[in-house]
Scaffold this active site. Structure first.
Site, PDB file in Angstrom:
ATOM      1  N   CYS A 123       0.865  -1.173   0.000  1.00  0.00           N
ATOM      2  CA  CYS A 123       0.000   0.000   0.000  1.00  0.00           C
ATOM      3  C   CYS A 123       0.903   1.225   0.000  1.00  0.00           C
ATOM      4  O   CYS A 123       2.106   1.108  -0.255  1.00  0.00           O
ATOM      5  CB  CYS A 123      -0.941  -0.014   1.204  1.00  0.00           C
ATOM      6  SG  CYS A 123      -0.078  -0.099   2.786  1.00  0.00           S
ATOM      7  N   THR A 124       0.374   2.387   0.290  1.00  0.00           N
ATOM      8  CA  THR A 124       1.164   3.613   0.189  1.00  0.00           C
ATOM      9  C   THR A 124       2.326   3.642   1.181  1.00  0.00           C
ATOM     10  O   THR A 124       3.481   3.807   0.807  1.00  0.00           O
ATOM     11  CB  THR A 124       0.275   4.850   0.409  1.00  0.00           C
ATOM     12  OG1 THR A 124      -0.831   4.796  -0.491  1.00  0.00           O
ATOM     13  CG2 THR A 124       1.056   6.132   0.175  1.00  0.00           C
TER      14      THR A 124
END
Length: 252
Positions: free
Chosen positions: A183-184
């Site tokens: 994810c980020t």
């Protein structure tokens, strides 16, 4: 010359005093002239801050004075302007909402793979045991559309609370593979990896530090496009720079 330091960081750690911390951290951040968002919950802390480097790093150093936050390791990037309009500190039920109360990362993390190791695995096409490696994007659809790893699995979820149901629908396809969730910045893929382990998948890792750490510690190989971020920069390139204009609307 870029003068604004941007950081993102999270930690799953019990915070029964979240309400008290909210007042303390807000006052401290405002006094230092910082802008951004700090989320607090019983399960931990998640924050995104920007300001001059000395103030940002001073804030983090003060946080580390609390033994619960001693090992904070923020992701850093730079910009010409502050990409936040105000300083917000909020107390929420979860620092990243999954609506799956049995997932409590503070009680034990899923195994993590370092960015350099993932890059090597993707380069060679398998992990160190010769097992096929697949990357699983745990972000929302519009984030994935800004950029993702080559051939990443994308279940087209609209929000993270949809991830548990998507896993149930696709779990069989992940059996006998090494699955690296990403994810980020690491927070969603950490919860996702724990859930996959609970669902019986044996070879599961989270990407340590998420996409931003991958950009910071590698040359960005095997990733196409940019990384969507929830501030006025909108999308970061693999060198952590922000484009002069972004064609993706910011969604909050």
């Amino acid at each position: 010359m870029t003068a604004v330091l941007n950081i993102s960081c999270y930690k799953f750690v019990p915070l029964p005093d979240a309400e008290v911390l909210r007042e303390q951290l807000h006052a401290r951040a405002v006094a230092l002239g910082l802008k951004g968002t700090i989320l607090l919950a019983e399960e931990g802390i998640n924050f995104f801050l920007a300001g001059d480097a000395a103030s940002v790093r001073g804030f983090v150093d003060t946080l580390r004075g609390d033994e619960r936050f001693a090992d904070l390791d923020p992701k850093e990037s730079w910009s010409d302007t502050v990409p936040f309009r105000k300083m917000l500190v909020k107390v929420k039920r979860e620092i990243i909402r999954m609506d799956h109360p049995t997932i409590r990362p503070a009680q034990g993390r899923a195994p993590a793979v370092a960015p350099a190791t993932l890059r090597r695995w993707l380069e060679q096409g398998h992990d160190d045991d010769g097992r096929e490696v697949v990357t699983l994007d745990t972000r929302n659809t519009f984030e994935v559309d800004a950029g993702t790893f080559d051939n990443a699995i994308d279940w087209r979820i609209g929000k993270f609370t949809e991830f548990p149901a998507a896993l149930q629908a696709h779990k069989a396809a992940l059996q006998d593979k090494t699955v690296v969730s990403f994810c980020t910045g690491g927070i969603r893929c950490e919860k996702a990896a724990i859930l996959m382990q609970e669902e019986g998948l044996e070879h599961v890792y989270q990407l340590e530090g998420g996409i931003l750490k991958y950009f910071e510690h590698t040359d960005g190989a095997h990733y196409h496009g940019g990384c969507f971020v929830f501030d006025e920069r909108a999308v970061l390139a693999t060198d952590l720079s922000a484009p002069e204009s972004a064609d993706i609307a910011i969604k909050k």
